[in-house]
Design a protein around this motif. Structure first.
Motif, PDB file in Angstrom:
ATOM      1  N   TRP A 279     -24.320 -31.704  55.577  1.00 59.93           N
ATOM      2  CA  TRP A 279     -25.517 -31.230  54.876  1.00 59.93           C
ATOM      3  C   TRP A 279     -25.205 -31.007  53.408  1.00 59.93           C
ATOM      4  CZ3 TRP A 279     -26.983 -27.027  52.023  1.00 59.93           C
ATOM      5  CH2 TRP A 279     -28.342 -26.885  51.800  1.00 59.93           C
ATOM      6  N   LEU A 280     -24.062 -30.387  53.127  1.00 60.22           N
ATOM      7  CA  LEU A 280     -23.684 -30.138  51.734  1.00 60.22           C
ATOM      8  C   LEU A 280     -23.489 -31.439  50.978  1.00 60.22           C
ATOM      9  CD1 LEU A 280     -21.204 -27.176  52.146  1.00 60.22           C
ATOM     10  CD2 LEU A 280     -23.433 -27.109  51.020  1.00 60.22           C
ATOM     11  N   ALA A 281     -22.859 -32.404  51.615  1.00 58.55           N
ATOM     12  CA  ALA A 281     -22.635 -33.695  50.959  1.00 58.55           C
ATOM     13  C   ALA A 281     -23.955 -34.396  50.665  1.00 58.55           C
ATOM     14  CB  ALA A 281     -21.752 -34.586  51.832  1.00 58.55           C
ATOM     15  N   GLU A 282     -24.888 -34.305  51.608  1.00 56.39           N
ATOM     16  CA  GLU A 282     -26.176 -34.980  51.434  1.00 56.39           C
ATOM     17  C   GLU A 282     -27.067 -34.271  50.419  1.00 56.39           C
ATOM     18  OE1 GLU A 282     -27.732 -35.083  55.391  1.00 56.39           O
ATOM     19  OE2 GLU A 282     -26.386 -36.693  56.031  1.00 56.39           O
ATOM     20  N   ASN A 283     -26.935 -32.963  50.285  1.00 59.09           N
ATOM     21  CA  ASN A 283     -27.855 -32.199  49.449  1.00 59.09           C
ATOM     22  C   ASN A 283     -27.239 -31.678  48.151  1.00 59.09           C
ATOM     23  OD1 ASN A 283     -30.251 -32.263  51.158  1.00 59.09           O
ATOM     24  ND2 ASN A 283     -28.974 -31.163  52.602  1.00 59.09           N
ATOM     25  N   ALA A 284     -26.016 -32.038  47.869  1.00 60.66           N
ATOM     26  CA  ALA A 284     -25.365 -31.546  46.656  1.00 60.66           C
ATOM     27  C   ALA A 284     -26.092 -32.027  45.403  1.00 60.66           C
ATOM     28  CB  ALA A 284     -23.900 -31.976  46.622  1.00 60.66           C
ATOM     29  N   ASP A 285     -26.483 -33.297  45.366  1.00 60.16           N
ATOM     30  CA  ASP A 285     -27.177 -33.822  44.191  1.00 60.16           C
ATOM     31  C   ASP A 285     -28.527 -33.138  43.995  1.00 60.16           C
ATOM     32  OD1 ASP A 285     -25.146 -35.570  43.497  1.00 60.16           O
ATOM     33  OD2 ASP A 285     -25.967 -37.208  44.702  1.00 60.16           O
ATOM     34  N   LEU A 286     -29.249 -32.936  45.073  1.00 64.53           N
ATOM     35  CA  LEU A 286     -30.542 -32.257  44.973  1.00 64.53           C
ATOM     36  C   LEU A 286     -30.360 -30.832  44.457  1.00 64.53           C
ATOM     37  CD1 LEU A 286     -33.577 -32.210  45.477  1.00 64.53           C
ATOM     38  CD2 LEU A 286     -33.095 -31.534  47.842  1.00 64.53           C
ATOM     39  N   ALA A 287     -29.344 -30.135  44.935  1.00 64.95           N
ATOM     40  CA  ALA A 287     -29.082 -28.773  44.465  1.00 64.95           C
ATOM     41  C   ALA A 287     -28.745 -28.772  42.979  1.00 64.95           C
ATOM     42  CB  ALA A 287     -27.942 -28.155  45.278  1.00 64.95           C
ATOM     43  N   LYS A 288     -27.959 -29.746  42.528  1.00 64.39           N
ATOM     44  CA  LYS A 288     -27.620 -29.840  41.102  1.00 64.39           C
ATOM     45  C   LYS A 288     -28.867 -30.090  40.258  1.00 64.39           C
ATOM     46  CE  LYS A 288     -22.928 -31.561  41.745  1.00 64.39           C
ATOM     47  NZ  LYS A 288     -22.035 -32.721  41.625  1.00 64.39           N
ATOM     48  N   GLN A 289     -29.755 -30.966  40.745  1.00 67.54           N
ATOM     49  CA  GLN A 289     -30.995 -31.245  40.014  1.00 67.54           C
ATOM     50  C   GLN A 289     -31.860 -29.997  39.916  1.00 67.54           C
ATOM     51  OE1 GLN A 289     -32.832 -34.426  42.156  1.00 67.54           O
ATOM     52  NE2 GLN A 289     -31.293 -35.950  41.557  1.00 67.54           N
ATOM     53  N   ARG A 290     -31.973 -29.268  40.994  1.00 70.70           N
ATOM     54  CA  ARG A 290     -32.808 -28.063  40.980  1.00 70.70           C
ATOM     55  C   ARG A 290     -32.198 -26.981  40.090  1.00 70.70           C
ATOM     56  NH1 ARG A 290     -35.471 -27.613  46.963  1.00 70.70           N
ATOM     57  NH2 ARG A 290     -36.640 -29.538  46.775  1.00 70.70           N
ATOM     58  N   LEU A 291     -30.884 -26.865  40.075  1.00 66.12           N
ATOM     59  CA  LEU A 291     -30.243 -25.896  39.193  1.00 66.12           C
ATOM     60  C   LEU A 291     -30.444 -26.270  37.721  1.00 66.12           C
ATOM     61  CD1 LEU A 291     -26.929 -25.132  41.091  1.00 66.12           C
ATOM     62  CD2 LEU A 291     -28.811 -23.552  40.666  1.00 66.12           C
ATOM     63  N   ALA A 292     -30.373 -27.558  37.419  1.00 63.42           N
ATOM     64  CA  ALA A 292     -30.614 -28.004  36.050  1.00 63.42           C
ATOM     65  C   ALA A 292     -32.057 -27.698  35.644  1.00 63.42           C
ATOM     66  CB  ALA A 292     -30.325 -29.494  35.919  1.00 63.42           C
ATOM     67  N   TRP A 293     -33.007 -27.950  36.538  1.00 65.80           N
ATOM     68  CA  TRP A 293     -34.410 -27.662  36.260  1.00 65.80           C
ATOM     69  C   TRP A 293     -34.603 -26.161  36.035  1.00 65.80           C
ATOM     70  CZ3 TRP A 293     -37.954 -24.673  39.004  1.00 65.80           C
ATOM     71  CH2 TRP A 293     -39.276 -24.769  38.578  1.00 65.80           C
ATOM     72  N   LEU A 294     -33.985 -25.355  36.891  1.00 68.45           N
ATOM     73  CA  LEU A 294     -34.096 -23.906  36.756  1.00 68.45           C
ATOM     74  C   LEU A 294     -33.506 -23.434  35.426  1.00 68.45           C
ATOM     75  CD1 LEU A 294     -34.914 -21.221  38.030  1.00 68.45           C
ATOM     76  CD2 LEU A 294     -32.681 -21.171  39.156  1.00 68.45           C
ATOM     77  N   LYS A 295     -32.405 -24.032  35.020  1.00 67.32           N
ATOM     78  CA  LYS A 295     -31.789 -23.678  33.744  1.00 67.32           C
ATOM     79  C   LYS A 295     -32.740 -23.999  32.580  1.00 67.32           C
ATOM     80  CE  LYS A 295     -27.690 -24.743  30.991  1.00 67.32           C
ATOM     81  NZ  LYS A 295     -26.464 -25.554  30.928  1.00 67.32           N
ATOM     82  N   GLU A 296     -33.398 -25.137  32.652  1.00 67.47           N
ATOM     83  CA  GLU A 296     -34.367 -25.499  31.618  1.00 67.47           C
ATOM     84  C   GLU A 296     -35.530 -24.516  31.582  1.00 67.47           C
ATOM     85  OE1 GLU A 296     -35.612 -29.478  32.438  1.00 67.47           O
ATOM     86  OE2 GLU A 296     -33.597 -30.303  32.139  1.00 67.47           O
ATOM     87  N   GLN A 297     -36.022 -24.147  32.753  1.00 67.82           N
ATOM     88  CA  GLN A 297     -37.135 -23.208  32.824  1.00 67.82           C
ATOM     89  C   GLN A 297     -36.750 -21.850  32.237  1.00 67.82           C
ATOM     90  OE1 GLN A 297     -40.300 -24.015  33.825  1.00 67.82           O
ATOM     91  NE2 GLN A 297     -39.427 -26.069  33.827  1.00 67.82           N
ATOM     92  N   LEU A 298     -35.553 -21.395  32.559  1.00 58.94           N
ATOM     93  CA  LEU A 298     -35.092 -20.117  32.019  1.00 58.94           C
ATOM     94  C   LEU A 298     -34.915 -20.182  30.505  1.00 58.94           C
ATOM     95  CD1 LEU A 298     -32.519 -19.021  34.732  1.00 58.94           C
ATOM     96  CD2 LEU A 298     -34.715 -17.954  34.218  1.00 58.94           C
ATOM     97  N   ALA A 299     -34.444 -21.311  30.006  1.00 56.23           N
ATOM     98  CA  ALA A 299     -34.288 -21.473  28.560  1.00 56.23           C
ATOM     99  C   ALA A 299     -35.657 -21.419  27.879  1.00 56.23           C
ATOM    100  CB  ALA A 299     -33.581 -22.784  28.249  1.00 56.23           C
ATOM    101  N   GLU A 300     -36.666 -22.051  28.462  1.00 59.47           N
ATOM    102  CA  GLU A 300     -38.024 -22.020  27.914  1.00 59.47           C
ATOM    103  C   GLU A 300     -38.585 -20.593  27.913  1.00 59.47           C
ATOM    104  OE1 GLU A 300     -40.132 -24.257  26.490  1.00 59.47           O
ATOM    105  OE2 GLU A 300     -38.363 -25.567  26.410  1.00 59.47           O
ATOM    106  N   LEU A 301     -38.385 -19.899  29.010  1.00 66.95           N
ATOM    107  CA  LEU A 301     -38.876 -18.518  29.090  1.00 66.95           C
ATOM    108  C   LEU A 301     -38.162 -17.627  28.054  1.00 66.95           C
ATOM    109  CD1 LEU A 301     -39.201 -17.934  32.933  1.00 66.95           C
ATOM    110  CD2 LEU A 301     -41.051 -18.029  31.266  1.00 66.95           C
ATOM    111  N   TRP A 302     -36.901 -17.874  27.861  1.00 61.72           N
ATOM    112  CA  TRP A 302     -36.126 -17.088  26.897  1.00 61.72           C
ATOM    113  C   TRP A 302     -36.654 -17.314  25.486  1.00 61.72           C
ATOM    114  CZ3 TRP A 302     -32.892 -13.209  27.626  1.00 61.72           C
ATOM    115  CH2 TRP A 302     -32.098 -12.795  26.570  1.00 61.72           C
TER     116      TRP A 302
END
Length: 93
Positions: free
Chosen positions: A64-87
């Motif tokens: 599961w981790l191997a299959e979903n690692a890329d998706l988790a990285k994409q979502r973390l990058a998106w979340l980082k962008e959202q937090l930067a915008e809010l900041w």
């Protein structure tokens, strides 16, 4: 699992034969020893089954981790962008 069960049954048979050789004239003692050995073999089989289940769960988690690692990285990058915008939008205190 089948191999573990087979191994447990073989162990019980060998131990029962040994118990019989130790006490050929005492049937109650023989029955008691066989019961003890059967309980030990059952505990060994349960332990082996538990290890197999844990191993399967670990394999599923790794898969599961191997299959979903890329998706988790994409979502973390998106979340980082959202937090930067809010900041940037937050008024200075």
């Amino acid at each position: 699992m089948k191999a573990s069960l087979l191994l447990a049954l073989v162990c019980v048979a060998v131990l029962a034969a040994g118990a019989r050789a130790d006490a050929p004239e005492e049937p109650e003692a023989l029955v008691k020893k066989v019961q003890e050995y059967a309980q030990k073999a059952t505990a060994m089989a349960k332990s082996a089954f538990s290890m197999v289940q844990e191993s399967e769960v670990a394999q599923q988690a790794r898969r599961w981790l191997a299959e979903n690692a890329d998706l988790a990285k994409q979502r973390l990058a998106w979340l980082k962008e959202q937090l930067a915008e809010l900041w940037k939008r937050a008024p200075p205190a």
